[in-house]
Design an enzyme around this catalytic site. Structure first.
Site, short mmCIF file in Angstrom:
data_model
loop_
_atom_site.label_atom_id
_atom_site.label_comp_id
_atom_site.label_asym_id
_atom_site.label_seq_id
_atom_site.Cartn_x
_atom_site.Cartn_y
_atom_site.Cartn_z
N ASP A 266 -4.66 4.37 14.46
CA ASP A 266 -4.46 3.22 13.58
C ASP A 266 -4.31 1.96 14.43
O ASP A 266 -3.39 1.87 15.25
CB ASP A 266 -3.16 3.47 12.78
CG ASP A 266 -3.16 2.77 11.44
OD1 ASP A 266 -4.15 2.11 11.10
OD2 ASP A 266 -2.14 2.92 10.73
N GLU B 116 -4.53 2.51 -0.77
CA GLU B 116 -3.06 2.66 -0.84
C GLU B 116 -2.47 1.87 -2.00
O GLU B 116 -2.75 0.67 -2.16
CB GLU B 116 -2.44 2.20 0.49
CG GLU B 116 -0.92 2.33 0.50
CD GLU B 116 -0.28 2.23 1.88
OE1 GLU B 116 -1.00 2.17 2.90
OE2 GLU B 116 0.98 2.23 1.94
O1 KIV Z 1 0.25 4.03 9.01
C1 KIV Z 1 0.06 4.92 8.16
O2 KIV Z 1 0.72 5.97 8.14
C2 KIV Z 1 -0.97 4.69 7.16
C3 KIV Z 1 -1.06 5.65 6.02
C4 KIV Z 1 0.02 5.37 5.05
C5 KIV Z 1 -2.38 5.67 5.38
O3 KIV Z 1 -1.69 3.75 7.24
#
Ligand code: KIV
Length: 266
Positions: free
Chosen positions: A84, A183
């Site tokens: 991410d 989300e």
């Molecule tokens: O950072 C995270 O865990 C996320 C999920 C909620 C999709 O982006």
């Protein structure tokens, strides 16, 4: 079960089977997710909140994300691992975005990256995809914009916002994303977005019509007993289990029961 999940497997699952994604931030959680047949492991920037105790995801950086991504990829033999991209690792410019996305693959050994936003970050997404890096989009409640959104709340309830989200999803597909996280949006809107794009949608608080579902692992396991929004289902009560185990240890040490002969060297 297939040996290794690829980007093509994720794309071709649409309409064929439901996809699963969960977060992990460390080696053993990743090991168990991989062993349990989860398709995608997300090293979410939710790390900032559930592992480091911050109140939002804004203060986590590339260094921490790469450190945890590497721990996760060491254990994942089958699942597709997605790193991410943290706040301000892609928003400020295309060059920086491509460089940071590359670090998730080079140093984190992830298979793909996720980043938040629609048309506003489309140039960054195109450039990352052009560099050969698979991208998962993220629309709806995008926690890195929490200050702008005025809190963690359901998005797309009004008509204009809903239409903008549909256009964003189409733009992400056009830009080459292999899937999109939706989300905290109403069920009907998630259904509409899911049928408007040919790539899978992965829902969290977006109802049952998405092509797959994702949860934060701490929420699924009931590690934070106090956190129980509508979209979270506790599949275990690990908070309770952990507290009971630690209390037993404390009591057994205090009353001399532990360590006994079985747990001592002679
Ligand atoms: O950072 C995270 O865990 C996320 C999920 C909620 C999709 O982006």
């Amino acid at each position: 079960m297939k040996d290794k999940i690829t980007i093509q497997d994720i794309i071709s699952a649409k309409g064929q089977r439901k996809l699963t994604m969960l977060t992990a931030y460390d080696y053993y959680t990743s090991y168990y997710l991989d062993q349990s047949g989860i398709d995608m492991i997300l090293v979410g920037d939710s790390l900032a909140m559930v592992v480091l105790g911050h109140e939002d995801t804004l203060s986590i950086g590339m260094k921490e994300m790469l450190h945890h991504t590497r721990a996760v990829t060491r254990a994942a033999k089958r699942a597709l691992v997605i790193g991410d991209m943290p706040f301000m690792s892609y928003q400020a410019g295309i060059k920086e975005a491509v460089h940071n996305a590359g670090l998730f693959l080079k140093k984190g050994r992830a298979h793909a990256v996720k980043l938040e936003g629609g048309q506003k970050v489309i140039a960054q997404i195109k450039a990352i995809v052009d560099a050969g890096i698979p991208v998962q989009g993220h629309l709806g409640l995008t926690p890195q914009s929490v200050r702008q959104l005025g809190g963690f709340r359901v998005q797309g309830r009004d008509k204009n916002q809903a239409e903008e989200l549909i256009q964003d999803a189409k733009a992400l597909e056009q830009a080459g994303c292999f899937s999109i996280v939706l989300e905290a949006i109403p069920t009907e809107l998630a259904k509409q977005i899911t049928s408007s794009v040919s790539i899978p949608t992965i829902g969290i608080g977006a109802g049952p019509h998405c092509d797959g579902q994702v949860l934060v692992i701490h929420d699924l396991l009931g590690l934070n007993e106090a956190f129980k929004p509508k979209f979270v289902k506790h599949y275990a009560q690990l908070g309770k289990t952990i507290r009971e185990a630690i209390t037993r240890f404390r009591k057994e040490v205090e009353n001399g029961e532990f360590p006994d002969a079985e747990h001592s060297y002679f």
